[in-house]
Enzyme design. Structure first.
Site, mmCIF file in Angstrom:
data_model
loop_
_atom_site.group_PDB
_atom_site.id
_atom_site.type_symbol
_atom_site.label_atom_id
_atom_site.label_comp_id
_atom_site.label_asym_id
_atom_site.label_seq_id
_atom_site.Cartn_x
_atom_site.Cartn_y
_atom_site.Cartn_z
ATOM 1 N N HIS A 4 0.794 -1.235 0.000
ATOM 2 C CA HIS A 4 0.000 0.000 0.000
ATOM 3 C C HIS A 4 0.824 1.281 0.000
ATOM 4 C CE1 HIS A 4 -2.526 -3.206 1.682
ATOM 5 N NE2 HIS A 4 -3.466 -2.633 0.970
ATOM 6 N N GLY A 20 -5.021 11.327 9.826
ATOM 7 C CA GLY A 20 -5.962 10.457 9.112
ATOM 8 C C GLY A 20 -6.161 10.925 7.677
ATOM 9 N N ARG A 24 -4.086 16.490 4.860
ATOM 10 C CA ARG A 24 -3.350 17.056 5.997
ATOM 11 C C ARG A 24 -1.863 16.744 5.868
ATOM 12 N NH1 ARG A 24 -5.819 20.508 9.785
ATOM 13 N NH2 ARG A 24 -8.021 20.051 9.631
ATOM 14 N N ARG A 43 -3.508 4.937 -3.757
ATOM 15 C CA ARG A 43 -4.842 5.164 -3.182
ATOM 16 C C ARG A 43 -5.042 6.605 -2.709
ATOM 17 N NH1 ARG A 43 -7.876 0.340 -1.390
ATOM 18 N NH2 ARG A 43 -6.794 -1.390 -2.338
ATOM 19 N N ARG A 87 0.529 9.657 15.887
ATOM 20 C CA ARG A 87 -0.748 10.035 15.289
ATOM 21 C C ARG A 87 -1.094 11.470 15.665
ATOM 22 N NH1 ARG A 87 -6.016 10.208 14.175
ATOM 23 N NH2 ARG A 87 -7.561 10.181 15.848
ATOM 24 N N GLY A 89 -4.389 13.780 15.293
ATOM 25 C CA GLY A 89 -5.770 13.696 14.840
ATOM 26 C C GLY A 89 -6.712 14.544 15.669
ATOM 27 N N SER A 90 -7.982 14.189 15.570
ATOM 28 C CA SER A 90 -8.994 14.901 16.354
ATOM 29 C C SER A 90 -9.764 13.881 17.198
ATOM 30 C CB SER A 90 -9.949 15.668 15.445
ATOM 31 O OG SER A 90 -10.630 14.767 14.604
ATOM 32 N N GLU A 179 -11.982 8.563 19.659
ATOM 33 C CA GLU A 179 -11.319 8.726 18.363
ATOM 34 C C GLU A 179 -11.365 7.352 17.693
ATOM 35 O OE1 GLU A 179 -7.457 7.735 17.857
ATOM 36 O OE2 GLU A 179 -8.500 6.252 19.077
ATOM 37 N N MET A 180 -10.609 7.128 16.640
ATOM 38 C CA MET A 180 -10.844 5.897 15.885
ATOM 39 C C MET A 180 -9.595 5.092 15.499
ATOM 40 S SD MET A 180 -14.028 7.104 13.473
ATOM 41 C CE MET A 180 -14.539 5.416 13.154
ATOM 42 N N SER A 203 -12.152 18.238 18.923
ATOM 43 C CA SER A 203 -12.877 18.956 17.861
ATOM 44 C C SER A 203 -14.365 19.076 18.159
ATOM 45 C CB SER A 203 -12.686 18.237 16.525
ATOM 46 O OG SER A 203 -13.196 16.917 16.608
ATOM 47 N N ASP A 204 -14.851 18.223 19.062
ATOM 48 C CA ASP A 204 -16.279 18.263 19.389
ATOM 49 C C ASP A 204 -16.513 17.624 20.759
ATOM 50 O OD1 ASP A 204 -15.668 15.987 17.262
ATOM 51 O OD2 ASP A 204 -17.135 15.201 18.675
ATOM 52 N N ARG A 217 -10.078 24.677 13.949
ATOM 53 C CA ARG A 217 -9.501 23.366 13.665
ATOM 54 C C ARG A 217 -8.111 23.526 13.041
ATOM 55 N NH1 ARG A 217 -12.333 18.109 12.415
ATOM 56 N NH2 ARG A 217 -14.232 19.039 13.154
HETATM 57 N N1 HPA Z 1 -16.053 9.940 17.678
HETATM 58 C C1 HPA Z 1 -15.062 9.307 17.053
HETATM 59 N N2 HPA Z 1 -14.043 9.924 16.486
HETATM 60 C C2 HPA Z 1 -13.995 11.252 16.558
HETATM 61 C C3 HPA Z 1 -15.003 11.972 17.192
HETATM 62 C C4 HPA Z 1 -16.081 11.275 17.790
HETATM 63 O O1 HPA Z 1 -16.989 11.869 18.365
HETATM 64 N N3 HPA Z 1 -14.689 13.290 17.081
HETATM 65 C C5 HPA Z 1 -13.518 13.359 16.403
HETATM 66 N N4 HPA Z 1 -13.108 12.133 16.086
#
Ligand code: HPA
Length: 232
Positions: A4, A20, A24, A43, A87, A89-90, A179-180, A203-204, A217
């Site tokens: 990849h 991610g 970015r 990709r 990493r 990220g947010s 996060e993920m 971020s939220d 952001r």
């Molecule tokens: N959930 C998962 N991942 C995220 C979120 C969330 O609310 N906000 C930013 N990344």
């Protein structure tokens, strides 16, 4: 070349920042690195190597979620000899004391993913940040007066969940944010003898539904990036 990543041996630095979003990665290369060169377009998951304050560093998009980051983390370590994976990220806050725009350093990562159940069977592995990177990050953040918190995060597979209140169980157990990617990043780095750290901008908020603007952001991302780059 790995499956990849279309780079040649030696194209990628020992330290790689992992946003991610591949755009970015391009933003970092164009605005923060010197002599940046794109080593991957497979990709559209852009990857660049350049220098930051004289140190060689790469930045590689990972896509969203644990299966995607797992592929890039594995190939970066096994095929290109990457040693430090950071990493950037947010995340979404699960606690009233974890504020928008604050940084969260993931000391450990809980998960609802089945990936480690497949890997470890009946055994429960606790994905955890590399202490050296974590310690350096905390020191740098303190020196720079950056507002941060550190603790457990939940790496979820479901951004959109069937149960809108599912986060409350994690919150009850002190998890700071959702996060993920962190849980698999930590697991794969550990299993392959590399170091990993996940730092995220809030971020939220799942607590009150608030979120930051795209302008905020952008600014928050810059602060997090210079912090991450200082770890290289
Ligand atoms: N959930 C998962 N991942 C995220 C979120 C969330 O609310 N906000 C930013 N990344």
């Amino acid at each position: 070349m790995s499956i990849h990543i279309g780079a040649r041996e030696g194209d990628i630095a020992e330290t790689v920042l992992l946003p991610g979003d591949p755009m970015r990665a391009r933003f970092v290369a164009e605005n923060f690195l010197e002599d940046a060169r794109c080593y991957n377009e497979v990709r559209g998951m852009l990857g660049y190597t350049g220098t930051y304050k004289g140190k060689r560093v790469s930045v590689q998009g990972t896509g969203m979620g644990q299966p995607s980051i797992s592929i890039y983390a594995t190939e970066l370590i096994r095929d290109y000899g990457v040693r430090n994976l950071i990493r950037v990220g947010s995340c979404g806050s699960l606690q009233t004391h974890v504020k928008l725009k604050q940084l969260v350093f993931a000391m450990s990562a809980s998960t609802d993913s089945a990936m480690n159940r497949v890997r470890f069977g009946q055994l429960d592995y606790a994905p955890c940040a590399d202490f050296t990177l974590f310690d350096r990050c905390v020191t740098q953040a303190r020196e720079r007066g950056i507002s941060f918190t550190a603790g457990n995060v939940i790496s979820t597979d479901a951004f959109y969940s069937e149960d809108p209140d599912v986060w409350k169980l994690w919150a009850k157990y002190g998890v700071l944010a959702a996060e993920m990617e962190a849980a698999q990043l930590y697991t794969i780095a550990a299993g392959n003898g590399a170091r990993a750290l996940a730092i995220m901008t809030v971020s939220d908020s799942l607590v009150d539904g608030s979120g930051i603007t795209s302008e905020e952001r952008e600014k928050g991302f810059g602060e997090m990036l210079t912090l991450a780059l200082s770890l290289a």
